[in-house]
Design a protein around this motif. Structure first.
Motif, PDB file in Angstrom:
ATOM      1  N   MET A  79       0.832  -0.975   0.078  1.00 55.02           N
ATOM      2  CA  MET A  79       0.017   0.113   0.002  1.00 55.02           C
ATOM      3  C   MET A  79       0.990   1.409   0.078  1.00 55.02           C
ATOM      4  SD  MET A  79      -3.351  -0.732   2.594  1.00 55.02           S
ATOM      5  CE  MET A  79      -2.117  -0.853   3.879  1.00 55.02           C
ATOM      6  N   ASN A  80       0.275   2.245  -0.126  1.00 58.00           N
ATOM      7  CA  ASN A  80       0.785   3.737  -0.273  1.00 58.00           C
ATOM      8  C   ASN A  80      -0.117   4.904   0.172  1.00 58.00           C
ATOM      9  OD1 ASN A  80       2.909   5.789  -0.265  1.00 58.00           O
ATOM     10  ND2 ASN A  80       3.276   5.535  -2.338  1.00 58.00           N
ATOM     11  N   ALA A  83       8.100   4.481   7.517  1.00 53.23           N
ATOM     12  CA  ALA A  83       9.502   4.952   6.733  1.00 53.23           C
ATOM     13  C   ALA A  83       9.566   4.885   5.064  1.00 53.23           C
ATOM     14  CB  ALA A  83      10.665   4.042   7.235  1.00 53.23           C
ATOM     15  N   SER A  84       8.749   3.688   4.752  1.00 54.53           N
ATOM     16  CA  SER A  84       8.844   3.487   3.126  1.00 54.53           C
ATOM     17  C   SER A  84       7.636   4.181   2.452  1.00 54.53           C
ATOM     18  CB  SER A  84       8.789   2.022   3.050  1.00 54.53           C
ATOM     19  OG  SER A  84       7.580   1.462   3.691  1.00 54.53           O
ATOM     20  N   TRP A  85       6.487   4.547   3.066  1.00 57.87           N
ATOM     21  CA  TRP A  85       5.320   4.816   2.276  1.00 57.87           C
ATOM     22  C   TRP A  85       5.592   6.279   1.956  1.00 57.87           C
ATOM     23  CZ3 TRP A  85       1.451   3.104   6.413  1.00 57.87           C
ATOM     24  CH2 TRP A  85       0.814   1.959   6.087  1.00 57.87           C
ATOM     25  N   SER A  86       5.840   6.445   0.587  1.00 55.81           N
ATOM     26  CA  SER A  86       6.176   7.718   0.141  1.00 55.81           C
ATOM     27  C   SER A  86       4.995   8.812  -0.037  1.00 55.81           C
ATOM     28  CB  SER A  86       6.947   7.575  -1.494  1.00 55.81           C
ATOM     29  OG  SER A  86       5.846   7.002  -2.227  1.00 55.81           O
ATOM     30  N   LYS A  87       4.053   8.600   0.093  1.00 52.75           N
ATOM     31  CA  LYS A  87       2.671   9.371  -0.286  1.00 52.75           C
ATOM     32  C   LYS A  87       2.166   9.832   1.252  1.00 52.75           C
ATOM     33  CE  LYS A  87       1.252   8.002  -4.495  1.00 52.75           C
ATOM     34  NZ  LYS A  87       0.141   7.463  -5.573  1.00 52.75           N
ATOM     35  N   LEU A  88       2.733   9.329   2.326  1.00 54.76           N
ATOM     36  CA  LEU A  88       2.003   9.424   3.654  1.00 54.76           C
ATOM     37  C   LEU A  88       2.226  10.810   4.127  1.00 54.76           C
ATOM     38  CD1 LEU A  88       0.837   8.200   6.000  1.00 54.76           C
ATOM     39  CD2 LEU A  88       2.983   7.731   7.152  1.00 54.76           C
ATOM     40  N   GLN A  89       1.102  11.617   4.294  1.00 49.61           N
ATOM     41  CA  GLN A  89       1.100  13.072   4.807  1.00 49.61           C
ATOM     42  C   GLN A  89       0.478  13.086   5.972  1.00 49.61           C
ATOM     43  OE1 GLN A  89      -0.557  15.149   1.521  1.00 49.61           O
ATOM     44  NE2 GLN A  89       1.238  14.789   0.148  1.00 49.61           N
ATOM     45  N   GLY A  98      11.132  10.095  12.465  1.00 51.84           N
ATOM     46  CA  GLY A  98      12.056  10.010  11.117  1.00 51.84           C
ATOM     47  C   GLY A  98      11.564  10.122   9.604  1.00 51.84           C
ATOM     48  N   CYS A  99      10.087  10.162   9.731  1.00 47.99           N
ATOM     49  CA  CYS A  99       9.113  10.071   8.612  1.00 47.99           C
ATOM     50  C   CYS A  99       9.477  11.565   7.850  1.00 47.99           C
ATOM     51  CB  CYS A  99       7.883  10.015   8.869  1.00 47.99           C
ATOM     52  SG  CYS A  99       6.734   9.836   7.369  1.00 47.99           S
ATOM     53  N   LYS A 100       9.865  11.227   6.528  1.00 47.89           N
ATOM     54  CA  LYS A 100      10.346  12.609   5.813  1.00 47.89           C
ATOM     55  C   LYS A 100       9.117  13.094   4.827  1.00 47.89           C
ATOM     56  CE  LYS A 100      15.075  10.903   5.361  1.00 47.89           C
ATOM     57  NZ  LYS A 100      16.074  10.586   4.595  1.00 47.89           N
ATOM     58  N   THR A 101       8.168  12.247   4.789  1.00 44.43           N
ATOM     59  CA  THR A 101       6.780  12.951   4.031  1.00 44.43           C
ATOM     60  C   THR A 101       5.802  13.514   5.046  1.00 44.43           C
ATOM     61  OG1 THR A 101       5.831  10.732   3.976  1.00 44.43           O
ATOM     62  CG2 THR A 101       7.354  11.302   2.271  1.00 44.43           C
ATOM     63  N   LEU A 102       5.780  13.163   6.153  1.00 45.82           N
ATOM     64  CA  LEU A 102       4.749  13.487   7.031  1.00 45.82           C
ATOM     65  C   LEU A 102       4.452  15.165   7.369  1.00 45.82           C
ATOM     66  CD1 LEU A 102       2.685  12.004   8.663  1.00 45.82           C
ATOM     67  CD2 LEU A 102       4.139  12.193  10.895  1.00 45.82           C
ATOM     68  N   GLN A 103       3.395  15.785   7.206  1.00 47.74           N
ATOM     69  CA  GLN A 103       3.016  16.866   7.337  1.00 47.74           C
ATOM     70  C   GLN A 103       2.137  17.413   8.180  1.00 47.74           C
ATOM     71  OE1 GLN A 103       1.762  18.590   3.382  1.00 47.74           O
ATOM     72  NE2 GLN A 103       3.613  17.750   2.245  1.00 47.74           N
ATOM     73  N   ALA A 125       9.760  18.466  16.002  1.00 48.04           N
ATOM     74  CA  ALA A 125      11.315  18.605  15.650  1.00 48.04           C
ATOM     75  C   ALA A 125      11.527  17.918  14.409  1.00 48.04           C
ATOM     76  CB  ALA A 125      12.154  17.851  16.859  1.00 48.04           C
ATOM     77  N   ASN A 126      10.382  17.116  13.973  1.00 48.56           N
ATOM     78  CA  ASN A 126      10.400  16.647  12.546  1.00 48.56           C
ATOM     79  C   ASN A 126      10.342  18.041  11.349  1.00 48.56           C
ATOM     80  OD1 ASN A 126       9.826  15.669  10.023  1.00 48.56           O
ATOM     81  ND2 ASN A 126       8.795  13.884  10.916  1.00 48.56           N
ATOM     82  N   PRO A 127      11.169  18.214  10.713  1.00 42.84           N
ATOM     83  CA  PRO A 127      11.358  19.362   9.914  1.00 42.84           C
ATOM     84  C   PRO A 127      10.039  19.444   8.920  1.00 42.84           C
ATOM     85  CG  PRO A 127      13.197  18.023   9.204  1.00 42.84           C
ATOM     86  CD  PRO A 127      12.463  17.272  10.535  1.00 42.84           C
TER      87      PRO A 127
END
Length: 733
Positions: free
Chosen positions: A136-137, A168-174, A196-201, A223-225
Motif C-alpha cells: 500500500m501507499n 518509513a517507506s510509504w512515500s505518499k504518507l502526509q 524519522g518520517c520524511k513525508t509527514l506534514q 522537531a520533524n522538519p
C-alpha cells in the motif's frame, strides 16, 4: 419517480446514506462506533438492479473489517469481481483477521486512508495484513489504539515492526492520526518512526485532555522538519495545569517545575494548534472546580439602567426570563440536591440554613482544596470568599430585581422545617399574589422524621396555592393525610403530579379527599395512613389519573382497597411494588385488597412496573396488558414456565450482570406469549463489541435463539442484537 432520475443524481442521493462519516472512520475511541450499527446500509442495494449498479461503488468506497468472517467473505467477493477492489479508497481493520485481509489489500490498489490497531491479542492473526501492508501507499494513517505495554505478544510485535517499516517507506504518507498516549514508554518504536518520517506534514493527537509529559511528546513531533502542523484534541487552557510528574494528575504542579505550556519548544509553539470552543474538562476539574469570576466592566454612568427605553411590562418580562435561567429549578425533584432553591436561601427568614452555607456552584469548599494540597505536600491555596446564592445575589441589585427574583424563586420551593412553613405563610400574607406563582413544592427533611407543620398553618398555606402543578413529600418529611383536603381545595384543578412518599395519619383518612384532584395524572403513594372503607355508589373519581405508583416503601392495603371503589377511567400505568403492611387497625388483608383492585381496574392497565413476586397475579389481573417492566431491585428471575398472556408485547428486564435469568429465557415461548416481540435490557453498551467479546459473551446465543421465535432483545439505547457473519473457527460450539 426514481426511475426518471439520472444516474449521477441517484448516486448523490444514495451517497447520503451509504457514505461513512470520516469522523467515525478515523475514530480512536475505545469502543468502535461501528459496534452499534443495527441495520446495514447495504440493504439499499436490493431495491432494484439499477440501484445496485449505481450504489455498488459507493458501498465499497469505505470498508470496515471487524471480524475474520467479514474479511474472508469480502476476499471471496473481490476475487470473483476484480473491479470492486478498485472502488475501495478507505480501509479500517479493527484487529487481526487472518489471510483474508491480505487478499483484500492486494486486490485494492487505490487505498488512500488506512486504519489499524496495535492493541492486539495473542490469538489475533495479523500475518496476512502485515504481509500486504508494504504494497500500500496511503496518504493518511490512523492508529486506532496503541499497545499499552500489557500485551507483549507475537502479534503485537509483528504489527508494530511492520507499521514502523511502512511509515518509513510509504512515500505518499502526509497525515497521521494517533492517540495522545503515544510516548517513549508505551510505543518507542512508533515514536521513532514518526520522528524519522520524511513525508509527514500533519499530525492529529486525539484525546480530550493532555497526558503526562505531553510537552516532551509535542517537542519531539515538532522537531520533524517536514511536519507543518500538529492538531491537539484539547484546549490550550487545559495545558496550564499539566506538568511532567504524577502530581499533575491532580492539577498540581510541583514547586520549581513548569507546566506543559512553558515547557514547549519554540517549534512546538508554532506548530501546535489547539481545539477551540468550550473548555474540555481536565484532570483537575474532576477533583476541584476552580472559580473564575468573569471580569465585568462597570458602566461609566452610575445612573445607568438596563432596558430603560423599554416599557415596564416588557422590562419585567425580559428580566423574568433571564432570572428563570439563573434561579428557577425547572426540575422540581432535583431541587433536593440544590438547597439554594429552598425557602431559607431566598432570604425570607432565619432558619437552620442560610444562604452563606451554600455556594452558587457545585465547587468544593476551599477547606477541601487546602486539605488535599496539604496531603500532597503542596502550598495551601488562599482562602476563598464565600458567595451568596443566585436568588439573594439578584435580590441585592435593586428593588425591581428583588421583586422579580422573589417571584421567580417562589416558583419551585423546597421546605425543610416548620420554620420555613411559617416564614412562607408570613410572606404570602404580605404579598398574596406570590401564591399564584408557585408551581411546585417539595417537603424535605435532612433530620429524623418530624411532622413538618401543624395542621392550621400548613393547611392555610396549601389553600392559597392555586396554581400548584407538582407536590412532593419525600425523605423523612411527614405531612398528615388531613392536609390533602386543603391541597385539593387550593390546587385541585391544576395539580398534575403528586409524590406522597411519607404520608402519616393522625386518624383514618377518607379516599374522597382525592376526588378533588381533577387534573392529577400521576400519583405516587407511600405511608402508614389508613383509609376508611367506601362503597361503589359514593361517586369518587380521579378522571385524569394515568399512572399510579405504590411503594417501594410500605403502604397500607386499605388505600388499595379504597381505590378499588373509585372511578379511574384513564389509568394506564401501574408501578406496583411488593411491600404492603397489614396495619393492626385495618381489617383489610393484603390479598383481598390486591384482588379487589385488579377486579375493578385491571382491564384498563396497559403498563405494569413490578417485581417477580406478583408476576402471575399481575398477568392474570391485567388481561389487556402490553408492557411489563421488572423493578430495578429485582435480583432473581420469576418462574414463567406455566404462565401465559395473549396481549403482552414487551418485557423490560432489570440490569443483567450475571446469568441468573437463564430459566426465564429458556422457558420464554412465543406459543404462550403470542404477542411478545421485544425484550428490553436497561444496560447501556450491553452487547459485545469485538470478535473476541462476542465469542466469550453468553448473550448473543440467547438473543439469536429468541430472534428465531420472533422476539428481539434490545439494550438500554434501543439497539437490538443482529446476528454476525461467522466462520467455522469463530462459530460458537
Amino acid at each position: 419517480m426514481a426511475h426518471k432520475l439520472a444516474d449521477e443524481t441517484l448516486a448523490a442521493i444514495l451517497a447520503q446514506h451509504l457514505a461513512v462519516p470520516d469522523a467515525a472512520f478515523a475514530s480512536t475511541d475505545r469502543r468502535s462506533p461501528f459496534a452499534r450499527i443495527e441495520v446495514s446500509t447495504s440493504a439499499l442495494l436490493v431495491v432494484c438492479k439499477r440501484w445496485m449498479r449505481v450504489a455498488t461503488p459507493l458501498l465499497y468506497e469505505t470498508v470496515i473489517l471487524r471480524s475474520t468472517a467479514q474479511a474472508a467473505a469480502l476476499a471471496v467477493v473481490l476475487k470473483a469481481n476484480k473491479d470492486f477492489g478498485r472502488f475501495i479508497k478507505k480501509l479500517r481493520v479493527e484487529g487481526g483477521f487472518g489471510q483474508g485481509v491480505q487478499k483484500i489489500i492486494s486486490a485494492s490498489p487505490n487505498i488512500t486512508d488506512f486504519c489499524m490497531t496495535l492493541h492486539l491479542w495473542a490469538d489475533d492473526n495479523v500475518k496476512g495484513m502485515c504481509a500486504a501492508m508494504p504494497s500500500m501507499n496511503p496518504r493518511r494513517l490512523v492508529i486506532i489504539s496503541l499497545n499499552s505495554g500489557m500485551r507483549n505478544n507475537a502479534s503485537t510485535r509483528l504489527a508494530t515492526q511492520t507499521l514502523c517499516d511502512c511509515i518509513a517507506s510509504w512515500s505518499k504518507l502526509q497525515t497521521l492520526v494517533v492517540p495522545c498516549l503515544l510516548s517513549r514508554d508505551t510505543s518507542p518504536e512508533v515514536l521513532d518512526a514518526i520522528e524519522g518520517c520524511k513525508t509527514l506534514q500533519f499530525i492529529s493527537l486525539t484525546g480530550d485532555s493532555p497526558p503526562l509529559r505531553i510537552s516532551s511528546l509535542l517537542n519531539k513531533l515538532a522537531a520533524n522538519p517536514t511536519v507543518t502542523s500538529i492538531q491537539a484534541g484539547w484546549t490550550e487552557r487545559s495545558m496550564e495545569n499539566t506538568g511532567d510528574d504524577l502530581l499533575s494528575i491532580f492539577g498540581a504542579v510541583a514547586p520549581g517545575s513548569q507546566d506543559a505550556l512553558a515547557s514547549l519548544s519554540s517549534e512546538a509553539k508554532a506548530k501546535v494548534k489547539y481545539a477551540s470552543g468550550d473548555e474540555v474538562p481536565t484532570r483537575r476539574s474532576l477533583f476541584f472546580r476552580e472559580r473564575r469570576s468573569p471580569a465585568v466592566s462597570l458602566p461609566l454612568d452610575p445612573s445607568y439602567r438596563p432596558l430603560s427605553n423599554a416599557s415596564d411590562a416588557m422590562r419585567v418580562a425580559i428580566w423574568t426570563r433571564v432570572m428563570e435561567f439563573v434561579i428557577a429549578d425547572t426540575t422540581p425533584r432535583s431541587a433536593l440536591m440544590h438547597p439554594l432553591y429552598s425557602l431559607f436561601n431566598l432570604g425570607f427568614g432565619a432558619g437552620d440554613y442560610s444562604d452563606d452555607d451554600f455556594d452558587d456552584s457545585d465547587d468544593f469548599d476551599s477547606d477541601s482544596d487546602d486539605g488535599f494540597a496539604h496531603y500532597l505536600g503542596l502550598p495551601s491555596a488562599p482562602q476563598r470568599k464565600r458567595h451568596f446564592g443566585p436568588a439573594v445575589t439578584c435580590m441585592l441589585v435593586c428593588k425591581e430585581f428583588k421583586a422579580i427574583a422573589t417571584r421567580v424563586a417562589c416558583q419551585h420551593l423546597t421546605i425543610y422545617t416548620l420554620g420555613a412553613v411559617n416564614d412562607f405563610a408570613q410572606l404570602l400574607a404580605r404579598e398574596p399574589e406570590l401564591a399564584g406563582e408557585t408551581k411546585s413544592v417539595t417537603f424535605f427533611s435532612f433530620r429524623d422524621p418530624v411532622v413538618i407543620a401543624d395542621g392550621r398553618v400548613l393547611s392555610g398555606v396549601l389553600r392559597k396555592l392555586t396554581a400548584l402543578r407538582d407536590v412532593s413529600c419525600v425523605f423523612n418529611s411527614r405531612v398528615d393525610v388531613c392536609h390533602l383536603s386543603a391541597l385539593a381545595e387550593g390546587s385541585g384543578r391544576t395539580l398534575t403530579t403528586a409524590a406522597m412518599e411519607c404520608i402519616s395519619a393522625s386518624g383514618p383518612g377518607k379516599i374522597a379527599m382525592l376526588g378533588g384532584f381533577s387534573a392529577l395524572t400521576s400519583l405516587h403513594w407511600e405511608g402508614s395512613a389508613i383509609f376508611e372503607a367506601v362503597k361503589d355508589g359514593d361517586g369518587i373519581s380521579l378522571p385524569s389519573l394515568t399512572k399510579l405508583t405504590l411503594g417501594p416503601a410500605e403502604y397500607n392495603p386499605s388505600f388499595l382497597a379504597a381505590l378499588s371503589h373509585c372511578q379511574l377511567p384513564q389509568l394506564e400505568t401501574l408501578d406496583f411494588h411488593t411491600p404492603i403492611r397489614d396495619g393492626f387497625q385495618s381489617t383489610t388483608s393484603t390479598g383481598s385488597a390486591i384482588g379487589e383492585f385488579f377486579a375493578a381496574h385491571g382491564d384498563k392497565v396497559r403498563v405494569v412496573i413490578g417485581g417477580p413476586s406478583y408476576l402471575e397475579l399481575l398477568l392474570t389481573g391485567c388481561p389487556r396488558l402490553r408492557e411489563y417492566h421488572f423493578g430495578t431491585r429485582t435480583e432473581y428471575a420469576p418462574p414463567i414456565k406455566n404462565l401465559a398472556h395473549k396481549t403482552l408485547e414487551v418485557f423490560k428486564l432489570p440490569h443483567q450482570e450475571r446469568r441468573t435469568w437463564d430459566s426465564f429465557f429458556i422457558n420464554l415461548s412465543s406459543q404462550r406469549f403470542p404477542a411478545l416481540h421485544t425484550l428490553k435490557v436497561p444496560n447501556k453498551n450491553f452487547w459485545p463489541a469485538t470478535q473476541r467479546e462476542i465469542s466469550k459473551s453468553v448473550w448473543p446465543p440467547i438473543a439469536e435463539r429468541l430472534l428465531e421465535s420472533g422476539i428481539k432483545m434490545q439494550d438500554g439505547e434501543g439497539i437490538a442484537w443482529r446476528p454476525r457473519l461467522q466462520t467455522a473457527s469463530t462459530r460458537r460450539k
